[in-house]
Design a protein around this motif. Sequence first.
Motif, PDB file in Angstrom:
ATOM      1  N   MET A 359     -24.993  28.515  53.643  1.00  0.00           N
ATOM      2  CA  MET A 359     -24.157  28.575  52.457  1.00  0.00           C
ATOM      3  C   MET A 359     -23.981  27.221  51.771  1.00  0.00           C
ATOM      4  SD  MET A 359     -23.153  31.594  51.482  1.00  0.00           S
ATOM      5  CE  MET A 359     -24.911  31.909  51.682  1.00  0.00           C
ATOM      6  N   VAL A 360     -24.009  26.141  52.523  1.00  0.00           N
ATOM      7  CA  VAL A 360     -23.926  24.811  51.914  1.00  0.00           C
ATOM      8  C   VAL A 360     -25.218  24.499  51.166  1.00  0.00           C
ATOM      9  CG1 VAL A 360     -23.763  22.336  52.395  1.00  0.00           C
ATOM     10  CG2 VAL A 360     -22.217  23.929  53.532  1.00  0.00           C
ATOM     11  N   HIS A 361     -26.348  24.753  51.809  1.00  0.00           N
ATOM     12  CA  HIS A 361     -27.649  24.559  51.147  1.00  0.00           C
ATOM     13  C   HIS A 361     -27.742  25.424  49.899  1.00  0.00           C
ATOM     14  CE1 HIS A 361     -32.152  25.629  51.005  1.00  0.00           C
ATOM     15  NE2 HIS A 361     -31.991  24.470  50.390  1.00  0.00           N
ATOM     16  N   PHE A 362     -27.353  26.683  50.016  1.00  0.00           N
ATOM     17  CA  PHE A 362     -27.408  27.614  48.891  1.00  0.00           C
ATOM     18  C   PHE A 362     -26.505  27.134  47.754  1.00  0.00           C
ATOM     19  CE2 PHE A 362     -26.253  31.723  46.812  1.00  0.00           C
ATOM     20  CZ  PHE A 362     -27.536  32.090  46.411  1.00  0.00           C
ATOM     21  N   GLY A 363     -25.311  26.666  48.112  1.00  0.00           N
ATOM     22  CA  GLY A 363     -24.362  26.223  47.100  1.00  0.00           C
ATOM     23  C   GLY A 363     -24.869  25.030  46.306  1.00  0.00           C
ATOM     24  N   VAL A 364     -25.421  24.030  46.999  1.00  0.00           N
ATOM     25  CA  VAL A 364     -25.944  22.850  46.294  1.00  0.00           C
ATOM     26  C   VAL A 364     -27.114  23.255  45.400  1.00  0.00           C
ATOM     27  CG1 VAL A 364     -27.075  20.604  46.590  1.00  0.00           C
ATOM     28  CG2 VAL A 364     -25.159  21.250  48.069  1.00  0.00           C
ATOM     29  N   MET A 365     -27.998  24.114  45.914  1.00  0.00           N
ATOM     30  CA  MET A 365     -29.133  24.580  45.111  1.00  0.00           C
ATOM     31  C   MET A 365     -28.651  25.316  43.862  1.00  0.00           C
ATOM     32  SD  MET A 365     -32.082  27.358  46.062  1.00  0.00           S
ATOM     33  CE  MET A 365     -31.068  28.686  45.390  1.00  0.00           C
ATOM     34  N   VAL A 366     -27.650  26.162  44.018  1.00  0.00           N
ATOM     35  CA  VAL A 366     -27.107  26.908  42.886  1.00  0.00           C
ATOM     36  C   VAL A 366     -26.518  25.967  41.843  1.00  0.00           C
ATOM     37  CG1 VAL A 366     -25.174  28.399  42.219  1.00  0.00           C
ATOM     38  CG2 VAL A 366     -26.699  29.096  44.066  1.00  0.00           C
ATOM     39  N   VAL A 367     -25.742  24.977  42.289  1.00  0.00           N
ATOM     40  CA  VAL A 367     -25.108  24.051  41.354  1.00  0.00           C
ATOM     41  C   VAL A 367     -26.165  23.232  40.607  1.00  0.00           C
ATOM     42  CG1 VAL A 367     -23.607  22.024  41.174  1.00  0.00           C
ATOM     43  CG2 VAL A 367     -22.934  23.944  42.613  1.00  0.00           C
ATOM     44  N   VAL A 368     -27.217  22.807  41.292  1.00  0.00           N
ATOM     45  CA  VAL A 368     -28.299  22.076  40.618  1.00  0.00           C
ATOM     46  C   VAL A 368     -28.924  22.957  39.537  1.00  0.00           C
ATOM     47  CG1 VAL A 368     -30.583  21.034  40.889  1.00  0.00           C
ATOM     48  CG2 VAL A 368     -28.803  20.571  42.581  1.00  0.00           C
ATOM     49  N   ASN A 369     -29.189  24.218  39.862  1.00  0.00           N
ATOM     50  CA  ASN A 369     -29.735  25.155  38.875  1.00  0.00           C
ATOM     51  C   ASN A 369     -28.834  25.267  37.657  1.00  0.00           C
ATOM     52  OD1 ASN A 369     -32.230  26.955  39.400  1.00  0.00           O
ATOM     53  ND2 ASN A 369     -31.331  26.718  41.423  1.00  0.00           N
ATOM     54  N   ILE A 370     -27.551  25.423  37.893  1.00  0.00           N
ATOM     55  CA  ILE A 370     -26.601  25.607  36.795  1.00  0.00           C
ATOM     56  C   ILE A 370     -26.519  24.350  35.940  1.00  0.00           C
ATOM     57  CG2 ILE A 370     -24.142  25.907  36.283  1.00  0.00           C
ATOM     58  CD1 ILE A 370     -24.055  27.841  38.680  1.00  0.00           C
ATOM     59  N   MET A 371     -26.598  23.179  36.568  1.00  0.00           N
ATOM     60  CA  MET A 371     -26.559  21.936  35.802  1.00  0.00           C
ATOM     61  C   MET A 371     -27.802  21.770  34.939  1.00  0.00           C
ATOM     62  SD  MET A 371     -23.679  20.673  36.276  1.00  0.00           S
ATOM     63  CE  MET A 371     -23.111  22.369  36.444  1.00  0.00           C
ATOM     64  N   LEU A 372     -28.950  22.225  35.423  1.00  0.00           N
ATOM     65  CA  LEU A 372     -30.164  22.164  34.603  1.00  0.00           C
ATOM     66  C   LEU A 372     -30.012  23.031  33.356  1.00  0.00           C
ATOM     67  CD1 LEU A 372     -33.083  22.195  37.224  1.00  0.00           C
ATOM     68  CD2 LEU A 372     -32.034  20.270  36.053  1.00  0.00           C
TER      69      LEU A 372
END
Length: 433
Positions: A359-372
């Motif tokens: 869930m931590v890995h998934f969360g950081v990946m999701v936030v990076v996507n949203i910032m892009l």
Amino acid sequence: MSVASPFSIAIVGITVLAFLGLPIGHAMIAGSILYLLLAGLDPGIVAEQLLNSMYTGYVMLAVPLFIFAAELMNIGSMTERLLLFCNAFVGRFRGGLAQVNIVQSIIFAGMSGSAVADAAGTGKMMQVMMTRDGRYTPSYAAALTAATAVIGPIIPPSIPMVLYALVSDASIGYLFLGGVVPGVLMGVAMMILVVYTARRRNFPVETPVPVRELPGITIRAFPSLMMPVVLLGGIYGGVMTPTEAAAAAAAYAFLISVLLYRSVTARQLYASLLASARSSASIGMLIGGALVFNYVVTVENIPNALAAYLAGMNMTAVQFLILVNVILLILGCVLEGTAILLIIVPVLVPTAEALGVDMVHFGVMVVVNIMLGLVTPPYGLLLFIMTNISGASLRAIVRDILPFLVALLVALALITFVPEIVLWLPRQFGYQG
């Protein structure tokens, strides 16, 4: 699902209201209430259940506090001192001001937690510095500032990570730690690109700051540089929770800007309080709408149905992460990031857990996507902000930001396929995921 089902009618209602210009938070509340009435559920009982579940949750308090801290940094002289500090150390190289832009975003990311605050706070100063005497074109300076602002919510503190923790029950502390290495990786990727571009386009070399001036510049910037240390040290030293750390960040920014630097007037302080209240109310309304809508989604059993459907496809964790990246990158072109985080991500979380995705890995990946999504047309909010600040055309900024977007996508791929980039630092602090 029937076209005339309460859920379908609610979705149509939300879509129509959003297209008519109603804020998405209000549209979700109206559509969700319509669903409850059509489904024969008592809105009063639902409201009571949602409120009871929030009475012991203090996560959302961090959002307005981080916003206020960012506002104080923008109106004070903290950002100016940080820019002088960055310029003293990396401004001497070819394309130095471009490197300064990236480094200051990495440092400022450890304070604001918001990409918009980063772009709005230092964007105007960097635009003036980079375009003075024709050093850089206005569109290139604006594109670089927009791209570097993406780092803001990746390196802690991070408002989007707070919201992700709200919908996933992941640890905010470990999410913050997980964003450090990816954020630095994104910065390094852009710095490498600037080195290549500086040689190809013959960017100017700035006048080096004399070595004898470095101690003085560092001392003047030292209180500002200590803010991430105070913030993260308090969290991981066990002194304060992330929510308490948000309050500490706001208090520290107030003490530094108002009492130490004496760079904030009473009028500016009042204006920053108003701006923080407006931003917090806007995000709060969106959170409220998302919570009600997520209740509707849960009642319809959509997350579990989606998880079962994907399980039936025998999809691996890697295939799922690729699919999520594609979905979020596409949605980021047309939707606001907070809406994606609060509406779409809760539907994906159960599937991620079922496939064993951390869930931590998934969360950081999701936030990076949203910032892009903030720098991808046609919606890209940061593109609009920098168009307003720089005066350059949106077309020119988009043209100049494309190479940076490619560099950021490479960093996203590494973050997705190499989980240790995210999880290495949290595990050094005891994370067992």
